[in-house]
Design a protein around this motif. Structure first.
Motif, PDB file in Angstrom:
ATOM      1  N   PRO A 149      20.994  13.773  11.547  1.00  0.00           N
ATOM      2  CA  PRO A 149      19.676  13.179  11.729  1.00  0.00           C
ATOM      3  C   PRO A 149      19.392  12.053  10.737  1.00  0.00           C
ATOM      4  CG  PRO A 149      19.503  15.559  11.489  1.00  0.00           C
ATOM      5  CD  PRO A 149      20.907  15.170  11.151  1.00  0.00           C
ATOM      6  N   ARG A 150      18.377  11.303  11.042  1.00  0.00           N
ATOM      7  CA  ARG A 150      17.872  10.313  10.094  1.00  0.00           C
ATOM      8  C   ARG A 150      16.990  11.057   9.104  1.00  0.00           C
ATOM      9  NH1 ARG A 150      18.326   5.040  10.138  1.00  0.00           N
ATOM     10  NH2 ARG A 150      17.070   3.904   8.647  1.00  0.00           N
ATOM     11  N   MET A 151      17.371  11.030   7.850  1.00  0.00           N
ATOM     12  CA  MET A 151      16.629  11.689   6.785  1.00  0.00           C
ATOM     13  C   MET A 151      15.542  10.741   6.282  1.00  0.00           C
ATOM     14  SD  MET A 151      15.770  13.909   4.500  1.00  0.00           S
ATOM     15  CE  MET A 151      16.935  15.204   4.837  1.00  0.00           C
ATOM     16  N   ILE A 152      14.300  11.162   6.413  1.00  0.00           N
ATOM     17  CA  ILE A 152      13.190  10.425   5.815  1.00  0.00           C
ATOM     18  C   ILE A 152      13.086  10.973   4.392  1.00  0.00           C
ATOM     19  CG2 ILE A 152      10.753   9.814   5.950  1.00  0.00           C
ATOM     20  CD1 ILE A 152      10.937  10.560   8.987  1.00  0.00           C
ATOM     21  N   ASP A 153      13.619  10.225   3.454  1.00  0.00           N
ATOM     22  CA  ASP A 153      13.760  10.705   2.082  1.00  0.00           C
ATOM     23  C   ASP A 153      12.446  10.627   1.302  1.00  0.00           C
ATOM     24  OD1 ASP A 153      15.842  11.414  -0.134  1.00  0.00           O
ATOM     25  OD2 ASP A 153      14.593   9.821  -1.003  1.00  0.00           O
ATOM     26  N   SER A 154      11.660   9.597   1.530  1.00  0.00           N
ATOM     27  CA  SER A 154      10.435   9.401   0.754  1.00  0.00           C
ATOM     28  C   SER A 154       9.370   8.745   1.619  1.00  0.00           C
ATOM     29  CB  SER A 154      10.682   8.471  -0.446  1.00  0.00           C
ATOM     30  OG  SER A 154      11.676   8.975  -1.287  1.00  0.00           O
ATOM     31  N   VAL A 155       8.144   9.213   1.459  1.00  0.00           N
ATOM     32  CA  VAL A 155       6.968   8.576   2.049  1.00  0.00           C
ATOM     33  C   VAL A 155       5.882   8.655   0.992  1.00  0.00           C
ATOM     34  CG1 VAL A 155       5.230   8.615   3.883  1.00  0.00           C
ATOM     35  CG2 VAL A 155       7.580   9.332   4.388  1.00  0.00           C
ATOM     36  N   ALA A 156       5.283   7.533   0.643  1.00  0.00           N
ATOM     37  CA  ALA A 156       4.218   7.541  -0.362  1.00  0.00           C
ATOM     38  C   ALA A 156       3.243   6.403  -0.110  1.00  0.00           C
ATOM     39  CB  ALA A 156       4.795   7.417  -1.763  1.00  0.00           C
ATOM     40  N   VAL A 157       1.998   6.664  -0.486  1.00  0.00           N
ATOM     41  CA  VAL A 157       0.926   5.670  -0.389  1.00  0.00           C
ATOM     42  C   VAL A 157       0.199   5.670  -1.726  1.00  0.00           C
ATOM     43  CG1 VAL A 157      -1.209   5.040   0.823  1.00  0.00           C
ATOM     44  CG2 VAL A 157       0.699   6.060   2.098  1.00  0.00           C
ATOM     45  N   TYR A 158      -0.080   4.487  -2.264  1.00  0.00           N
ATOM     46  CA  TYR A 158      -0.858   4.402  -3.488  1.00  0.00           C
ATOM     47  C   TYR A 158      -2.220   5.062  -3.275  1.00  0.00           C
ATOM     48  CZ  TYR A 158       2.388   1.055  -5.667  1.00  0.00           C
ATOM     49  OH  TYR A 158       3.485   0.451  -6.228  1.00  0.00           O
ATOM     50  N   ALA A 159      -2.747   5.722  -4.322  1.00  0.00           N
ATOM     51  CA  ALA A 159      -3.973   6.521  -4.211  1.00  0.00           C
ATOM     52  C   ALA A 159      -5.135   5.741  -3.608  1.00  0.00           C
ATOM     53  CB  ALA A 159      -4.361   7.072  -5.585  1.00  0.00           C
ATOM     54  N   ARG A 160      -5.307   4.484  -3.979  1.00  0.00           N
ATOM     55  CA  ARG A 160      -6.478   3.749  -3.495  1.00  0.00           C
ATOM     56  C   ARG A 160      -6.403   3.395  -2.016  1.00  0.00           C
ATOM     57  NH1 ARG A 160      -6.388  -2.264  -4.222  1.00  0.00           N
ATOM     58  NH2 ARG A 160      -4.239  -2.829  -4.700  1.00  0.00           N
ATOM     59  N   PHE A 161      -5.234   3.573  -1.401  1.00  0.00           N
ATOM     60  CA  PHE A 161      -5.078   3.275   0.024  1.00  0.00           C
ATOM     61  C   PHE A 161      -5.022   4.539   0.887  1.00  0.00           C
ATOM     62  CE2 PHE A 161      -3.103  -0.425  -2.097  1.00  0.00           C
ATOM     63  CZ  PHE A 161      -3.842  -1.451  -1.519  1.00  0.00           C
ATOM     64  N   ARG A 162      -5.121   5.702   0.268  1.00  0.00           N
ATOM     65  CA  ARG A 162      -4.985   6.945   1.038  1.00  0.00           C
ATOM     66  C   ARG A 162      -6.204   7.187   1.929  1.00  0.00           C
ATOM     67  NH1 ARG A 162      -2.627  10.148  -4.066  1.00  0.00           N
ATOM     68  NH2 ARG A 162      -0.696   8.954  -4.192  1.00  0.00           N
ATOM     69  N   ALA A 184       0.812  -1.213   0.000  1.00  0.00           N
ATOM     70  CA  ALA A 184       0.000   0.000   0.000  1.00  0.00           C
ATOM     71  C   ALA A 184       0.848   1.267   0.000  1.00  0.00           C
ATOM     72  CB  ALA A 184      -0.919   0.011   1.220  1.00  0.00           C
ATOM     73  N   GLY A 185       2.054   1.188   0.566  1.00  0.00           N
ATOM     74  CA  GLY A 185       2.900   2.370   0.655  1.00  0.00           C
ATOM     75  C   GLY A 185       4.294   2.011   1.093  1.00  0.00           C
ATOM     76  N   MET A 186       5.145   3.020   1.166  1.00  0.00           N
ATOM     77  CA  MET A 186       6.528   2.798   1.598  1.00  0.00           C
ATOM     78  C   MET A 186       7.120   4.079   2.141  1.00  0.00           C
ATOM     79  SD  MET A 186       9.332   4.097  -0.223  1.00  0.00           S
ATOM     80  CE  MET A 186       9.486   5.238  -1.574  1.00  0.00           C
ATOM     81  N   SER A 187       8.194   3.892   2.907  1.00  0.00           N
ATOM     82  CA  SER A 187       9.032   5.013   3.344  1.00  0.00           C
ATOM     83  C   SER A 187      10.485   4.580   3.214  1.00  0.00           C
ATOM     84  CB  SER A 187       8.714   5.407   4.789  1.00  0.00           C
ATOM     85  OG  SER A 187       8.920   4.317   5.660  1.00  0.00           O
ATOM     86  N   LEU A 188      11.335   5.549   2.915  1.00  0.00           N
ATOM     87  CA  LEU A 188      12.774   5.318   2.773  1.00  0.00           C
ATOM     88  C   LEU A 188      13.490   6.311   3.667  1.00  0.00           C
ATOM     89  CD1 LEU A 188      15.436   4.395   1.256  1.00  0.00           C
ATOM     90  CD2 LEU A 188      14.955   6.249  -0.335  1.00  0.00           C
TER      91      LEU A 188
END
Length: 196
Positions: free
Chosen positions: A107-120, A72-76
């Motif tokens: 710091p820990r850099m949260i580079d990307s956070v995303a969720v597919y549209a149908r799971f938002r 459904a989503g991810m973070s890096l």
């Protein structure tokens, strides 16, 4: 929904979600692999990058949010060292982002956070950011663009505070942002709970 460490097999979803997180900036930058004749499509280049290159931009630094319907989503995220390994591909549109990251060593850099549209709208983005905060040994930082009001509101609700801005270099015609915004959140685990 549960959150788990990514596996090598998640690389295709990771590059698609990274492109969503960056509003198409990832595929814009990844066109370099196509121009060099190594790949047919930018996302193919990105999938191989996440799958086979070690370093900050590897599947090994990704958390996956999964439901019974699949990814459904991810973070890096990764620890910023101030060294060359913090940087992605070299591209003019990335220079303001790299400038912000270079000021933010530690710091820990949260580079990307995303969720597919149908799971938002199900709290998945919030859960991913909270999981990233939990795995940080110190402060956390995150960058978004100034036009992304939804992301800015989410990050601020989780204790991130704006630190500085850098110019946004347009890479396509549909971006309304004027700046990249870096936000930082101190590690509050050892601090007493504050009233909200």
């Amino acid at each position: 929904m549960h959150i788990r460490p990514a596996t090598h097999a998640d690389s295709a979803d990771i590059v698609i979600l990274d492109d969503i997180a960056s509003s198409g900036l990832a595929s814009h930058v990844l066109k370099a692999g196509v121009r060099e004749g190594k790949y047919d499509r930018p996302l193919e280049f990105g999938r191989d990058g996440y799958a086979f290159i070690d370093g900050p931009f590897s599947w090994k630094n990704v958390l996956i949010a999964e439901t019974e319907d699949g990814v459904a989503g991810m973070s890096l995220s990764f620890e910023l060292t101030g060294g060359p390994e913090d940087k992605g591909l070299s591209e003019t549109v990335l220079e303001p982002l790299e400038s912000l990251k270079s000021r933010d060593v530690g710091p820990r850099m949260i580079d990307s956070v995303a969720v597919y549209a149908r799971f938002r709208g199900q709290g998945i983005g919030r859960a991913l950011v909270e999981a990233e905060i939990a795995r940080a040994s110190g402060t956390s930082s995150i960058i978004t663009d100034s036009a992304n009001a939804r992301a800015l509101a989410l990050y601020k609700s989780l204790g991130f505070e704006e630190q500085t801005r850098a110019p946004f270099i347009a890479f396509n015609d549909n971006r309304a942002a004027a700046h990249w915004v870096i936000l930082m959140r101190p590690n509050l685990r050892s601090a007493p709970e504050s009233a909200h």
